[in-house]
Structure formats: C-alpha cells, structure tokens
Write an enzyme that holds these catalytic residues in place. Structure first.
Site, PDB file in Angstrom:
ATOM      1  N   PHE A   1      14.916  -2.828   2.812  1.00 16.49           N
ATOM      2  CA  PHE A   1      16.121  -3.351   3.479  1.00 16.49           C
ATOM      3  C   PHE A   1      15.742  -4.316   4.599  1.00 16.49           C
ATOM      4  CE2 PHE A   1      18.671  -1.780   7.343  1.00 16.49           C
ATOM      5  CZ  PHE A   1      19.550  -2.858   7.345  1.00 16.49           C
TER       6      PHE A   1
ATOM      7  N   LYS B   1       0.823  -1.226   0.000  1.00 13.77           N
ATOM      8  CA  LYS B   1       0.000   0.000   0.000  1.00 13.77           C
ATOM      9  C   LYS B   1       0.849   1.265   0.000  1.00 13.77           C
ATOM     10  CE  LYS B   1      -2.029  -1.783   3.649  1.00 13.77           C
ATOM     11  NZ  LYS B   1      -1.626  -3.195   3.534  1.00 13.77           N
TER      12      LYS B   1
ATOM     13  N   ASP C   1      12.923 -10.009  18.754  1.00 16.24           N
ATOM     14  CA  ASP C   1      12.029 -10.913  18.035  1.00 16.24           C
ATOM     15  C   ASP C   1      12.697 -12.245  17.739  1.00 16.24           C
ATOM     16  OD1 ASP C   1       9.798 -11.811  16.612  1.00 16.24           O
ATOM     17  OD2 ASP C   1      10.509 -10.946  14.730  1.00 16.24           O
TER      18      ASP C   1
ATOM     19  N   LYS D   1      10.623  -2.895  16.883  1.00 16.88           N
ATOM     20  CA  LYS D   1      10.681  -3.485  15.538  1.00 16.88           C
ATOM     21  C   LYS D   1       9.685  -2.856  14.577  1.00 16.88           C
ATOM     22  CE  LYS D   1      10.505  -7.719  12.885  1.00 16.88           C
ATOM     23  NZ  LYS D   1      10.227  -9.160  12.821  1.00 16.88           N
TER      24      LYS D   1
ATOM     25  N   ARG E   1       6.363 -12.979  -0.324  1.00 20.52           N
ATOM     26  CA  ARG E   1       6.222 -11.624   0.196  1.00 20.52           C
ATOM     27  C   ARG E   1       5.447 -10.827  -0.843  1.00 20.52           C
ATOM     28  NH1 ARG E   1       6.537  -8.868   4.777  1.00 20.52           N
ATOM     29  NH2 ARG E   1       8.396 -10.052   5.387  1.00 20.52           N
TER      30      ARG E   1
ATOM     31  N   ASP F   1      14.746  -9.765   6.750  1.00 25.48           N
ATOM     32  CA  ASP F   1      13.808 -10.481   7.620  1.00 25.48           C
ATOM     33  C   ASP F   1      13.336 -11.783   6.975  1.00 25.48           C
ATOM     34  OD1 ASP F   1      12.308 -10.305  10.165  1.00 25.48           O
ATOM     35  OD2 ASP F   1      10.553 -10.288   8.871  1.00 25.48           O
TER      36      ASP F   1
ATOM     37  N   ASP G   1      -0.309 -10.113  13.615  1.00 28.18           N
ATOM     38  CA  ASP G   1      -0.182 -11.460  14.182  1.00 28.18           C
ATOM     39  C   ASP G   1      -1.459 -12.265  13.973  1.00 28.18           C
ATOM     40  OD1 ASP G   1       2.278 -10.602  15.043  1.00 28.18           O
ATOM     41  OD2 ASP G   1       1.731 -10.475  17.163  1.00 28.18           O
TER      42      ASP G   1
ATOM     43  N   PHE H   1      -1.221  -2.187  15.150  1.00 24.18           N
ATOM     44  CA  PHE H   1      -0.898  -2.713  13.824  1.00 24.18           C
ATOM     45  C   PHE H   1      -0.240  -4.084  13.917  1.00 24.18           C
ATOM     46  CE2 PHE H   1       2.232  -3.201  10.392  1.00 24.18           C
ATOM     47  CZ  PHE H   1       1.447  -3.006   9.268  1.00 24.18           C
TER      48      PHE H   1
ATOM     49  N   ASP I   1      13.726 -15.443   8.631  1.00 24.50           N
ATOM     50  CA  ASP I   1      12.534 -16.243   8.945  1.00 24.50           C
ATOM     51  C   ASP I   1      12.362 -17.453   8.032  1.00 24.50           C
ATOM     52  OD1 ASP I   1      11.930 -14.477  10.949  1.00 24.50           O
ATOM     53  OD2 ASP I   1      10.320 -13.455   9.879  1.00 24.50           O
TER      54      ASP I   1
END
Length: 359
Positions: A93, A53, A170, A201, A107, A98, A250, A245, A102
């Site tokens: 970045f 967005k 995290d 984060k 994505r 990330d 989550d 947010f 993970d």
C-alpha cells in the site's frame, strides 16, 4: 528457525484466493463486472505484494518462534505467516502510493505498478487504498475470535497513521505555494527533520510493527508491566535499526548501481531530505553549497552527477561506513540488555539482515 520463503509464499496464495473470492461474492454486481475485477486484482496482488526479501513478514514468524521458544505448530505458523503477510500488504500500500508521489520509474527491478500498461495513475491510487483495506478484511477473517484481535488492529491503525505522518514530513521537505513548488530552501534539510521523518516513515512499519505483532499474538498486553517493558524495549531497538536502515537506503540510492538496487534512485531529483544532503550541508563551504543550490531537486542528469561528485568530494561514503560500525556496536549493546534472553534473537536476526547490505 523456519524462514522458508516457499512455505511463506504458499500462505500468500491462500490469502489472495480468499480476497479474490470476496470480490466474487459482492452483491449487486454482474458476473461480467466481477470477472473484470477478479482478473485485474489477480494481476495486481502478486505484482505489488510479494517480492524483495520479505523480511518484514518473515520477522513476525521469527518473533513468534523466539517468544514460544519452540518449533511452531502448523496453526501457529499459519497465523504468524498471515500476520506477516499483512505487514507486507501494508508495505505494498505504501509503495504503490509512494512511487506515484515520487514519480518513480522502477520498483524491485520492474516498472512501478502505476507505470504498467492499462493501470493508469488514477487506478493505482485506488489500488493502494484497496490494498490497505484488504489488510482489515484478512485480519477480520482470521483473527476476529483471537484474544489479541483488538490489540493487533490497533497496531496496524497506529502504524499506518505514524507512517503517513512520516510521509508528510518527507514530501514537504520543500514547501509549496499556491499549488506550485516554492524555490528550494536548503535550510529545511536538517538532521532534526531527517530523524523525525525516519522514525515515523520507516522505523515503525519496517521494524517495530513486526516485533509488536509477535508480542501481541503471543499474549503480551501493552497494559501489563511485563508487556510494557517488552514493547518499550522493542521500540527502542527498532527506532535505532530503522534510522540505520534508512541512512543505508539513502547511501544506496545515490551510489548503488540500479541493476543491483532494483530501482533507479531519485532522491536528488526529488529534493529529498536525505542523510547525504543533511550531512553535506554541515560540511560544505560556500562554493560547494552553490552546487546544491544550483542542482539539487532538478531533473537534470548533469546536475545530479555534480551533486554526487560533491558527495564524493566530501567523503560522505566514508563517513557513512564509520557511522555503520558505530550503529552496529550500539545495537549490539542495546540488544544485549533485552530480557528475556530468547527475545534477543529476534533483533540479532534483524540486525543481521541489514548490516552491510548492498540493496
């Protein structure tokens, strides 16, 4: 208020062209090497930076507009859009790195950058670092003579540091011993750890940075009394918005269909300290807790399904919807306390972007 994505994307193309031209001007490289680099990054930049967005970037433009209380000149719009794109570059970045950490697959509805053919994980790590460096190249090119140049630089430096601290919190939800993951310690999944992670984060780079950049560009110094008050109020609102947010994120990770979310959620498999597992641990009996002991943090489809069934049994989605309404009310009250009144429009805009979002 101008939030035209096409106009905003035009500025992205201009920034990218300048950065690719920088590669062409590197000394001591053959034309062949320069051509290879330019070809590679002319694919990397549009793949990793735009998308989604683009709220973070557009928020800078919105912030400058509300602070100026008038339509922006072409120069002001371009400056605000360039700053907005640097927030998007920072996001790129973080996301490239990330996704590697993970082990994510998708994505924004497409393969993660490191999953692309001919990229490789090693290249992608370096690409994340180059994306970060490009922020400072662009800021130097466009704002070196601006009165707020140092303040703008410091906002990016401070935000990057804070976000990386949040990433540490995290990714270290489960301890490691001698390079190997230690047995899962559910006692580390607390709302205290969660809130610290979210603040650092998510909240600073996703919400506060865009608002603070608008203030800095418009000449508000953090050293003045008026500036201190404005930055302080922006931080207070943005920390609350960021927590809302992330909790929303989550819940979507666990329950939103991947085709709607744009990615495959992996919080359960990755043993993330999510709001859902923290709340579950507050509510479970011993038998229910054993489900988490047996299945949380394991890459087993049946186990993930059992954890999600436990979340439903504990009515965590219903609890989230109650929380959402409480947060909306609290945010509205906080926004109403902001002076000058015109600055409130920026936070109303942000709240409107996330309230009841589905992806």
């Amino acid at each position: 208020m101008s939030t035209d994505k096409d106009r905003f994307l035009t500025i992205f193309n201009q920034i990218s062209s300048s950065l690719l031209a920088d590669i062409q001007s590197l000394p001591g490289l053959s034309d062949s090497l320069k051509s290879q680099l330019t070809t590679y990054y002319s694919t990397c930049l549009p793949y990793t930076v735009p998308g989604g967005k683009m709220t973070r970037g557009l928020t800078v433009i919105k912030g400058v507009e509300v602070l100026k209380s008038r339509p922006l000149t072409d120069k002001e719009y371009t400056d605000a859009a360039i700053l907005g794109w640097q927030v998007e570059w920072l996001q790129a970045f973080f996301l490239v790195a990330d996704d590697i950490m993970d082990g994510s697959i998708t994505r924004r509805g497409q393969p993660c950058w490191y999953q692309r053919p001919n990229v490789t994980q090693d290249n992608a790590i370096n690409d994340a670092l180059i994306l970060e460096n490009m922020i400072y190249q662009t800021l130097r090119r466009h704002f070196k003579g601006h009165p707020s140049y140092v303040g703008i630089l410091e906002l990016f430096i401070d935000t990057t540091y804070r976000t990386e601290i949040g990433q540490h919190i995290d990714t270290n939800g489960t301890p490691y011993a001698e390079g190997k993951r230690a047995p899962l310690d559910l006692g580390r999944f607390t709302l205290d750890r969660y809130r610290g992670c979210v603040r650092y984060k998510t909240s600073y780079y996703s919400f506060y940075l865009s608002c603070a950049l608008a203030l800095a560009y418009c000449g508000y110094s953090q050293d003045s009394e008026e500036g201190k008050a404005l930055y302080g109020k922006a931080e207070e609102v943005c920390m609350r918005l960021g927590e809302y947010f992330q909790i929303q994120d989550d819940v979507l990770d666990a329950f939103a269909p991947p085709e709607v979310l744009g990615k495959i959620g992996t919080d359960i498999e990755d043993a993330k300290c999510s709001w859902l597992v923290c709340k579950a641990l507050e509510l479970v009996n011993e038998d229910q807790k054993q489900i988490l002991v047996d299945h949380y943090g394991k890459h087993e489809e049946e186990g993930v399904k059992k954890v999600k069934e436990l979340y439903k049994e504990l009515k965590l989605e219903e609890l989230y919807h109650e929380y959402e309404e409480e947060q909306k009310k609290a945010c509205d009250e906080l926004i109403a306390s902001i002076e000058p009144e015109s600055f409130r429009d920026l936070f109303t805009f942000l709240l409107g972007k996330i309230y009841k979002r589905q992806k």
